[in-house]
Motif scaffolding. Sequence first.
Motif, PDB file in Angstrom:
ATOM      1  N   ASN A 202       0.815  -1.221   0.000  1.00  0.00           N
ATOM      2  CA  ASN A 202       0.000   0.000   0.000  1.00  0.00           C
ATOM      3  C   ASN A 202       0.850   1.273   0.000  1.00  0.00           C
ATOM      4  O   ASN A 202       0.601   2.211   0.758  1.00  0.00           O
ATOM      5  CB  ASN A 202      -0.963  -0.001   1.195  1.00  0.00           C
ATOM      6  N   VAL A 203       1.833   1.311  -0.864  1.00  0.00           N
ATOM      7  CA  VAL A 203       2.665   2.507  -1.052  1.00  0.00           C
ATOM      8  C   VAL A 203       2.125   3.284  -2.244  1.00  0.00           C
ATOM      9  O   VAL A 203       1.765   2.705  -3.272  1.00  0.00           O
ATOM     10  CB  VAL A 203       4.136   2.114  -1.258  1.00  0.00           C
ATOM     11  N   VAL A 204       2.091   4.612  -2.113  1.00  0.00           N
ATOM     12  CA  VAL A 204       1.626   5.496  -3.182  1.00  0.00           C
ATOM     13  C   VAL A 204       2.789   6.399  -3.600  1.00  0.00           C
ATOM     14  O   VAL A 204       3.370   7.102  -2.764  1.00  0.00           O
ATOM     15  CB  VAL A 204       0.437   6.352  -2.725  1.00  0.00           C
ATOM     16  N   ILE A 205       3.107   6.361  -4.896  1.00  0.00           N
ATOM     17  CA  ILE A 205       4.151   7.223  -5.472  1.00  0.00           C
ATOM     18  C   ILE A 205       3.451   8.154  -6.440  1.00  0.00           C
ATOM     19  O   ILE A 205       2.981   7.733  -7.495  1.00  0.00           O
ATOM     20  CB  ILE A 205       5.223   6.379  -6.211  1.00  0.00           C
ATOM     21  N   GLN A 206       3.389   9.462  -6.102  1.00  0.00           N
ATOM     22  CA  GLN A 206       2.492  10.355  -6.827  1.00  0.00           C
ATOM     23  C   GLN A 206       3.118  11.720  -7.091  1.00  0.00           C
ATOM     24  O   GLN A 206       3.662  12.357  -6.197  1.00  0.00           O
ATOM     25  CB  GLN A 206       1.210  10.538  -6.010  1.00  0.00           C
ATOM     26  N   ASN A 207       3.040  12.144  -8.349  1.00  0.00           N
ATOM     27  CA  ASN A 207       3.436  13.497  -8.762  1.00  0.00           C
ATOM     28  C   ASN A 207       4.888  13.817  -8.429  1.00  0.00           C
ATOM     29  O   ASN A 207       5.226  14.878  -7.915  1.00  0.00           O
ATOM     30  CB  ASN A 207       2.523  14.560  -8.133  1.00  0.00           C
ATOM     31  N   ASN A 208       5.767  12.871  -8.775  1.00  0.00           N
ATOM     32  CA  ASN A 208       7.199  13.067  -8.614  1.00  0.00           C
ATOM     33  C   ASN A 208       7.881  13.053  -9.976  1.00  0.00           C
ATOM     34  O   ASN A 208       7.313  12.606 -10.969  1.00  0.00           O
ATOM     35  CB  ASN A 208       7.797  11.950  -7.753  1.00  0.00           C
ATOM     36  N   VAL A 209       9.126  13.513 -10.000  1.00  0.00           N
ATOM     37  CA  VAL A 209       9.968  13.442 -11.195  1.00  0.00           C
ATOM     38  C   VAL A 209      11.169  12.565 -10.869  1.00  0.00           C
ATOM     39  O   VAL A 209      11.811  12.734  -9.824  1.00  0.00           O
ATOM     40  CB  VAL A 209      10.428  14.844 -11.632  1.00  0.00           C
ATOM     41  N   PHE A 210      11.482  11.638 -11.771  1.00  0.00           N
ATOM     42  CA  PHE A 210      12.636  10.749 -11.617  1.00  0.00           C
ATOM     43  C   PHE A 210      13.543  10.927 -12.832  1.00  0.00           C
ATOM     44  O   PHE A 210      13.093  10.744 -13.970  1.00  0.00           O
ATOM     45  CB  PHE A 210      12.183   9.295 -11.524  1.00  0.00           C
ATOM     46  N   ARG A 211      14.814  11.247 -12.577  1.00  0.00           N
ATOM     47  CA  ARG A 211      15.732  11.533 -13.684  1.00  0.00           C
ATOM     48  C   ARG A 211      17.067  10.835 -13.462  1.00  0.00           C
ATOM     49  O   ARG A 211      17.651  10.891 -12.389  1.00  0.00           O
ATOM     50  CB  ARG A 211      15.974  13.048 -13.769  1.00  0.00           C
ATOM     51  N   ASP A 212      17.521  10.152 -14.499  1.00  0.00           N
ATOM     52  CA  ASP A 212      18.866   9.592 -14.561  1.00  0.00           C
ATOM     53  C   ASP A 212      19.120   8.485 -13.534  1.00  0.00           C
ATOM     54  O   ASP A 212      20.073   8.528 -12.750  1.00  0.00           O
ATOM     55  CB  ASP A 212      19.921  10.701 -14.434  1.00  0.00           C
ATOM     56  N   PHE A 213      18.264   7.468 -13.572  1.00  0.00           N
ATOM     57  CA  PHE A 213      18.475   6.220 -12.844  1.00  0.00           C
ATOM     58  C   PHE A 213      18.331   5.066 -13.836  1.00  0.00           C
ATOM     59  O   PHE A 213      17.659   5.189 -14.858  1.00  0.00           O
ATOM     60  CB  PHE A 213      17.442   6.052 -11.725  1.00  0.00           C
ATOM     61  N   ASN A 214      18.943   3.930 -13.497  1.00  0.00           N
ATOM     62  CA  ASN A 214      18.754   2.753 -14.342  1.00  0.00           C
ATOM     63  C   ASN A 214      17.325   2.232 -14.210  1.00  0.00           C
ATOM     64  O   ASN A 214      16.629   2.047 -15.198  1.00  0.00           O
ATOM     65  CB  ASN A 214      19.755   1.656 -13.961  1.00  0.00           C
ATOM     66  N   SER A 215      16.912   1.957 -12.985  1.00  0.00           N
ATOM     67  CA  SER A 215      15.535   1.537 -12.697  1.00  0.00           C
ATOM     68  C   SER A 215      15.054   2.398 -11.538  1.00  0.00           C
ATOM     69  O   SER A 215      15.198   2.027 -10.368  1.00  0.00           O
ATOM     70  CB  SER A 215      15.487   0.052 -12.335  1.00  0.00           C
ATOM     71  N   ALA A 216      14.494   3.542 -11.875  1.00  0.00           N
ATOM     72  CA  ALA A 216      14.186   4.549 -10.857  1.00  0.00           C
ATOM     73  C   ALA A 216      13.282   3.994  -9.767  1.00  0.00           C
ATOM     74  O   ALA A 216      13.498   4.233  -8.573  1.00  0.00           O
ATOM     75  CB  ALA A 216      13.540   5.768 -11.507  1.00  0.00           C
ATOM     76  N   LEU A 217      12.259   3.248 -10.151  1.00  0.00           N
ATOM     77  CA  LEU A 217      11.334   2.652  -9.199  1.00  0.00           C
ATOM     78  C   LEU A 217      11.458   1.135  -9.298  1.00  0.00           C
ATOM     79  O   LEU A 217      11.159   0.542 -10.331  1.00  0.00           O
ATOM     80  CB  LEU A 217       9.899   3.077  -9.499  1.00  0.00           C
ATOM     81  N   LYS A 218      11.905   0.525  -8.212  1.00  0.00           N
ATOM     82  CA  LYS A 218      12.066  -0.927  -8.155  1.00  0.00           C
ATOM     83  C   LYS A 218      11.171  -1.482  -7.062  1.00  0.00           C
ATOM     84  O   LYS A 218      11.173  -0.987  -5.924  1.00  0.00           O
ATOM     85  CB  LYS A 218      13.522  -1.283  -7.856  1.00  0.00           C
ATOM     86  N   VAL A 219      10.383  -2.510  -7.400  1.00  0.00           N
ATOM     87  CA  VAL A 219       9.475  -3.134  -6.445  1.00  0.00           C
ATOM     88  C   VAL A 219       9.702  -4.644  -6.505  1.00  0.00           C
ATOM     89  O   VAL A 219       9.695  -5.229  -7.593  1.00  0.00           O
ATOM     90  CB  VAL A 219       8.002  -2.812  -6.782  1.00  0.00           C
TER      91      VAL A 219
END
Length: 480
Positions: A202-219
């Motif tokens: 139940n994690v919420v990732i909302q209205n962010n900017v992700f720049r210059d990562f290989n896999s910015a969001l990993k779950v």
Amino acid sequence: MNTMRKYLLWSGVVANLLLVVGFLLWARSIYWLGLPLPLYSQKVANDIRVNYPSVAFVTPILDFFAGFEHKNFLYRPLDPTKWHGAGAHPDYQPPAATNIVTVGNITELKKALREALPGQQIDVLPGRYEFDRTMEIRQSGAENNPIRLTGRNLHQVEFSMKGEGLLILQPYWQIENISFIGDCDIHDRCQHALHIVGRANNVVIQNNVFRDFNSALKVNGNKGHYPDFGLVNNNTFYNTAPRITKGPATPVDIVAVNDWRVSGNFIFDIQKSAGDEVSYAGFIKGNAHRGVFERNLVMCEANLKGGGHTSLGLSFGGGGTGKQYSRDEVSRESSKGVMRNNIIMHCPNDVGIYLNEAHDTLLENNIVYNTVGVDVRYEDSTAVLRNNIISGRVINRAGGSHQLQQNLIQSRSFFTGRDHLKDLFNSADLGDFSYLEPLELTPEPTHAGDGVLTDYCGKLVQAPYIGAFADPQFCAQKLD
């Protein structure tokens, strides 16, 4: 002498006929693969140069055919800070809270994260916050009282990260309005901005900017625990250069979890220039159930274009999952996944949608422009495609199967790769998908149980429609 001349003449005729027949058979095999001749030639030439250099003398012929390519691309620079469309919105403000902890420097921020309580909002003031190592999030929110980490203003709160940024180990967190920036000269040192693991459901990732990562969001899961029921909503993911890594280069990298929804995001310039040079904009895999991609905009090439790298759009299954990382060690990659109301474009070197061991998948109301099309691969992959607009082709590979229900599928030009769908829209290369003429197709009923869907433009619609949006005119989004 005359006999010799006749023999040489007929030998020449036969040789030329064999050459023509061979070329026609070669062209026919390419055609059935669904690849334009220039793209096929480019792929074969690159493969020969890398893997078979001893026969690289033939590549100039392939380069000749590759030169026939008609370019379809975004021909205006894209500034994400001025973009108004899918993804993070600069005017978004998190809801008001009563229990607020305000932080203004990295020391205060780390302390607040270590001591966070259910229902608390950590309000981050504008500034640059530098993380030199992984910050583990071990505090837990509650079902009706999540912990919220919020930036005061988008593009004004920057988390500069080296290595892995935030490792979220506990449930009920919401992260909003922050720019996560990978600051690594060596790309392998900037793997994840957010890593959501184990019990962090139940994690919420909302209205962010992700720049210059290989896999910015990993779950992913950990020790038999899986962070299910996540939401990735209205974020922007991009890179300023192709990632120099042999590992995965996938901004939305979701593995072995159930009921994750990836909605309203803008993902662009996702390329990889090392190893196999294959990247994905996003995937859900690892025996995941009921994953959803909806209302996302994907541009594999926007400011970064023409590199020849293989960039794919959205996928259930990705490149596959090792059995030890798959949920319950089951080899299937996805079950009951849905892709709906997405626009996937400018992935000219490979498919916009890739299904790999993805069982019982629904692809509904998507626009797939300037890609190779859709692959349904391996026997476990089954899919229904309904009310989509797709350039290229839809094919089964290695035993996959699909059903088509009222789709508009138009192949790209075989000799040039020109996308004929551009004649359907006002300015598809610039992302304006307003129809020049009404579509003469009758859509199939939608999948939603209540008959109500939110289209790509955010409109609630009840009647079925073709493509990603219900109205003749496309919703406003600006490149400058």
